[in-house]
Motif scaffolding. Structure first.
Motif, PDB file in Angstrom:
ATOM      1  N   HIS A  94      54.811  17.551  40.655  1.00 50.28           N
ATOM      2  CA  HIS A  94      54.948  16.358  39.727  1.00 50.28           C
ATOM      3  C   HIS A  94      53.612  15.479  39.991  1.00 50.28           C
ATOM      4  O   HIS A  94      52.846  15.824  40.701  1.00 50.28           O
ATOM      5  CB  HIS A  94      56.333  15.814  39.778  1.00 50.28           C
ATOM      6  N   ALA A  95      53.555  14.390  39.323  1.00 51.21           N
ATOM      7  CA  ALA A  95      52.600  13.382  39.391  1.00 51.21           C
ATOM      8  C   ALA A  95      52.325  12.716  40.476  1.00 51.21           C
ATOM      9  O   ALA A  95      53.344  12.679  41.525  1.00 51.21           O
ATOM     10  CB  ALA A  95      52.959  12.168  38.229  1.00 51.21           C
TER      11      ALA A  95
ATOM     12  N   PRO B  22      61.726  16.464  40.050  1.00 51.30           N
ATOM     13  CA  PRO B  22      62.395  17.377  39.854  1.00 51.30           C
ATOM     14  C   PRO B  22      63.758  17.403  39.847  1.00 51.30           C
ATOM     15  O   PRO B  22      64.436  16.242  40.588  1.00 51.30           O
ATOM     16  CB  PRO B  22      62.045  18.374  40.829  1.00 51.30           C
ATOM     17  N   VAL B  23      64.610  17.796  39.005  1.00 43.94           N
ATOM     18  CA  VAL B  23      66.020  17.555  38.952  1.00 43.94           C
ATOM     19  C   VAL B  23      66.770  18.911  39.159  1.00 43.94           C
ATOM     20  O   VAL B  23      66.549  19.902  38.464  1.00 43.94           O
ATOM     21  CB  VAL B  23      66.410  16.911  37.507  1.00 43.94           C
TER      22      VAL B  23
ATOM     23  N   GLU C 159      63.936  11.852  31.269  1.00 42.45           N
ATOM     24  CA  GLU C 159      63.135  10.692  31.533  1.00 42.45           C
ATOM     25  C   GLU C 159      62.498  11.070  32.925  1.00 42.45           C
ATOM     26  O   GLU C 159      61.522  10.264  33.439  1.00 42.45           O
ATOM     27  CB  GLU C 159      63.943   9.722  31.553  1.00 42.45           C
ATOM     28  N   ALA C 160      63.149  11.957  33.685  1.00 41.82           N
ATOM     29  CA  ALA C 160      62.645  12.096  35.147  1.00 41.82           C
ATOM     30  C   ALA C 160      61.242  12.512  35.221  1.00 41.82           C
ATOM     31  O   ALA C 160      60.857  13.457  34.843  1.00 41.82           O
ATOM     32  CB  ALA C 160      63.793  13.014  35.990  1.00 41.82           C
ATOM     33  N   ARG C 161      60.630  11.956  36.135  1.00 45.37           N
ATOM     34  CA  ARG C 161      59.261  12.352  36.690  1.00 45.37           C
ATOM     35  C   ARG C 161      59.226  12.991  38.099  1.00 45.37           C
ATOM     36  O   ARG C 161      58.406  13.196  38.784  1.00 45.37           O
ATOM     37  CB  ARG C 161      58.202  11.370  36.714  1.00 45.37           C
TER      38      ARG C 161
END
Lengths: 422, 422
Positions: free
Chosen positions: B3-4, B225-226, B221-223
């Motif tokens: 991710h970012a 991991p879910v 919306e999550a940036r």
């Protein structure tokens, strides 16, 4: 990992490609191993048959290319590179099928049998720069692992990519598999990249291959899971109990064997107890091979000729014959440096002390940690994966080299004889 | 998954908590199994000792609660629920340690030994609603698996959550582990949720537990991991070669054992060849237990009393004593229905035909696929995981029940004797 729900019928070229890829991927994923292998062998034949056409297309790409010489070299194909691509397809056909492997299985007291089985990921989006061979390599790994793939290469290589793509589709067709399993966008419109990044629910996994800015953009903007490494800021730590001769040999290899790969060591950490004895010779070895240095004050106190390092130097992935050097006081100091500056790629310790090595292995939070070996071994081929599509430094799914097995996920199969839950 | 990059020093409460969690998690992850188990047992003791305080705090939460009665029940604690929470902590202490398991190991021709070792994920963010016990359960699984956790429960249960949190920290403290391994936000400010969703690089994994809208928001919306399931739209498919008695027993259980769990069957697919013989009795069984129906035209041609189903009904997770029913023409038709309406959670086939069952297992793209068993077996306890933190329907890392092992990731350890790469 979950991402946002499927956007309803986003009317983009990429969405349409992805839907066709999904259908093709389902067929590919359930096809017999031999059919996928046949597609790869047929694609190799088609690629060799298209040699002249590919060289001509590539010549157009190269003629239109206005970038740096090093990128022009990556872009340029010749007979040897085309043969290597074709051979690569055949090599992947020889590898074991990663789909359908039983990863674990067990039985429950009620008689239910549960097994965890490897399955294709689904639809993979590959976003890469310059090197046309990446498209062929990625397509081969995806076909073999039962995944459909959308290949978005650099616009600079579009003519080459089209010929390679046609060969891959010819291979699929000849093997009776759906050609939509390997697709490229119809043109070089940059919007396709944005659409791929946004293709949640349509594309299951993005793999960017290229410079740091490309990879960082993909990680930042993607609404789809990403496998990538933005950088490989790898450390080699020479512990006080290192074998000096081994340390010199490993560091020389880890830094200088190939300086441009992500597994190359960028920073040397050396214990204060051994540095006065070892560092001067190490520097001499490396300097003889053309390496230059950025050293902290304690290293410069031992080898005064070394240029001083800034804070930023320790955060820099050189990808060149440059090494940052810091003297540390034992393993805690070394681990703290790695936590602060590392990129979670690959780190190595050199020591004869097994207890210290065990601590380093346990407490280094990187995808790959090594003991008494060169960080340049972080590679799918060296790991025995047969082929790799890249290296991953995220925390989930694949970490380290990404080969065929890493292009699969899994599902649970539960086999009963009529059990109901009490 | 990448991710970012880490936002530089985002000045939020959550960022500060996450940094302290990172440091605490490192210590937890390297601590001996017995120390983590001791923390859980001490926490159970502390929770029992805080019984009166917890009941009083919970009474304040319940008194202030203005929502529906079913949510009030979930929010309400009593002696039995507190004891169950404490017992749950002790049960997790009894489970095998998931950290440090050697997942695979092999040697290379050059003598390098490579092993893949389970490691903690790092910092987990848990976002949940209403039920205060979720905080204790999640904290127990995270402590055991060497992860730090930030628990953001519903604002409705903040008083209860504070007492439970204090007990967890007392357990950590008594075992000599850092209390920052389990944290809750200092207040019910909704901004903390947004900050958790944005905490890329600070939080490694988010686990939402609650209603569909909460889970969908987190996924969207999550940036970070879910791991989650937004819904469980599970299908049971009765193939023409099903044992009729088994089919009736399984469907009754799969639909009606508990209708509100995500593994409950929502849609029955039944082959046209067996439906005239089987469907009337099945409907009678289910109706006797209180089930109502939404049926397609072909099912209504067999059992005319059934109310008609709309297209939307087949896309609805009822979580209630309601079942959608469709008659299909064989496995291809059944698979097409599941592809169209399914949520990739759990699907089952009932058949005595092993070849058809194998096709169903291979070609159903859900986290869990079952043959001759009730979909209600999709559960960490029933899988033998000992405890679960939820169910995941994404494509990566954990799919299906998420237990202790699913709260770990892995790294490669490469052990050499001085090898350098040729």
């Amino acid at each position: 990992m979950d991402h946002a729900p499927v956007p309803e019928s986003a009317p983009t070229v990429v969405a349409d490609m992805a839907r066709r890829a999904r259908a093709a991927g389902r067929m590919l994923g359930h096809s017999p191993t031999e059919q996928r292998n046949a597609a790869l062998r047929h694609a190799a034949t088609a690629l060799r048959a298209a040699r002249a056409e590919l060289l001509a297309a590539n010549a157009r790409d190269v003629a239109a290319f206005a970038g740096a010489a090093s990128f022009r070299d990556r872009l340029t194909l010749d007979d040897a590179r085309i043969e290597a691509m074709a051979k690569g397809l055949e090599d992947v056909a020889q590898l074991p099928d990663p789909v359908g492997r039983v990863l674990s299985e067990w039985s429950r007291p009620n008689g239910l049998k549960i097994r965890c089985v490897a399955t294709p990921v689904g639809v993979i989006g590959m976003i890469y720069e310059s090197r046309p061979n990446v498209g062929a390599d990625a397509a081969a790994l995806c076909i073999k692992s039962g995944n459909a793939v959308i290949l978005r290469g650099g616009s600079d290589s579009l003519n080459s990519a089209r010929v390679i793509h046609a060969a891959m589709q010819a291979g699929l067709r000849a093997a009776g598999l759906p050609v939509d399993a390997v697709q490229i966008p119809p043109d070089a419109d940059r919007r396709h990249v944005a659409d791929m990044l946004a293709a949640s629910g349509l594309i299951d996994l993005l793999i960017p291959r290229g410079g740091k800015s490309l990879v960082e953009r993909v990680c930042r903007e993607a609404r789809v899971p990403v496998l990538s490494h933005a950088e490989g800021l790898c450390h080699t730590y020479i512990h006080a109990a290192a074998d000096p001769e081994m340390a010199r040999r490993i560091v020389l290899n880890a830094k200088m064997r190939r300086t441009g790969i992500c597994g190359a060591t960028e920073t040397l950490l050396i214990d204060s107890a051994i540095a006065p004895m070892l560092l001067p010779g190490l520097v001499e070895d490396l300097a003889t091979k053309g390496c230059t240095f950025r050293a902290d004050a304690r290293a410069r106190a031992i080898v005064p000729d070394l240029p001083p390092a800034t804070e930023q130097d320790f955060a820099t992935e050189w990808l060149d014959a440059v090494m940052s050097v810091a003297v540390v006081d034992g393993i805690d100091d070394a681990l703290a440096h790695i936590v602060r500056y590392g990129s979670s790629h690959t780190e190595a310790i050199i020591t004869e002390d097994a207890a210290v090595a065990t601590r380093f292995l346990n407490e280094t939070d990187s995808a790959v940690v090594m003991w008494n070996a060169s960080t340049q071994f972080c590679d799918g081929g060296e790991f025995g994966f047969g082929a790799e599509i890249g290296i991953a430094t995220g925390r989930f799914h694949a970490r380290g080299p990404v080969g065929l097995e890493q292009l699969t996920t899994f599902r649970y199969e539960v086999i009963g004889t009529g059990q109901v839950r009490p």
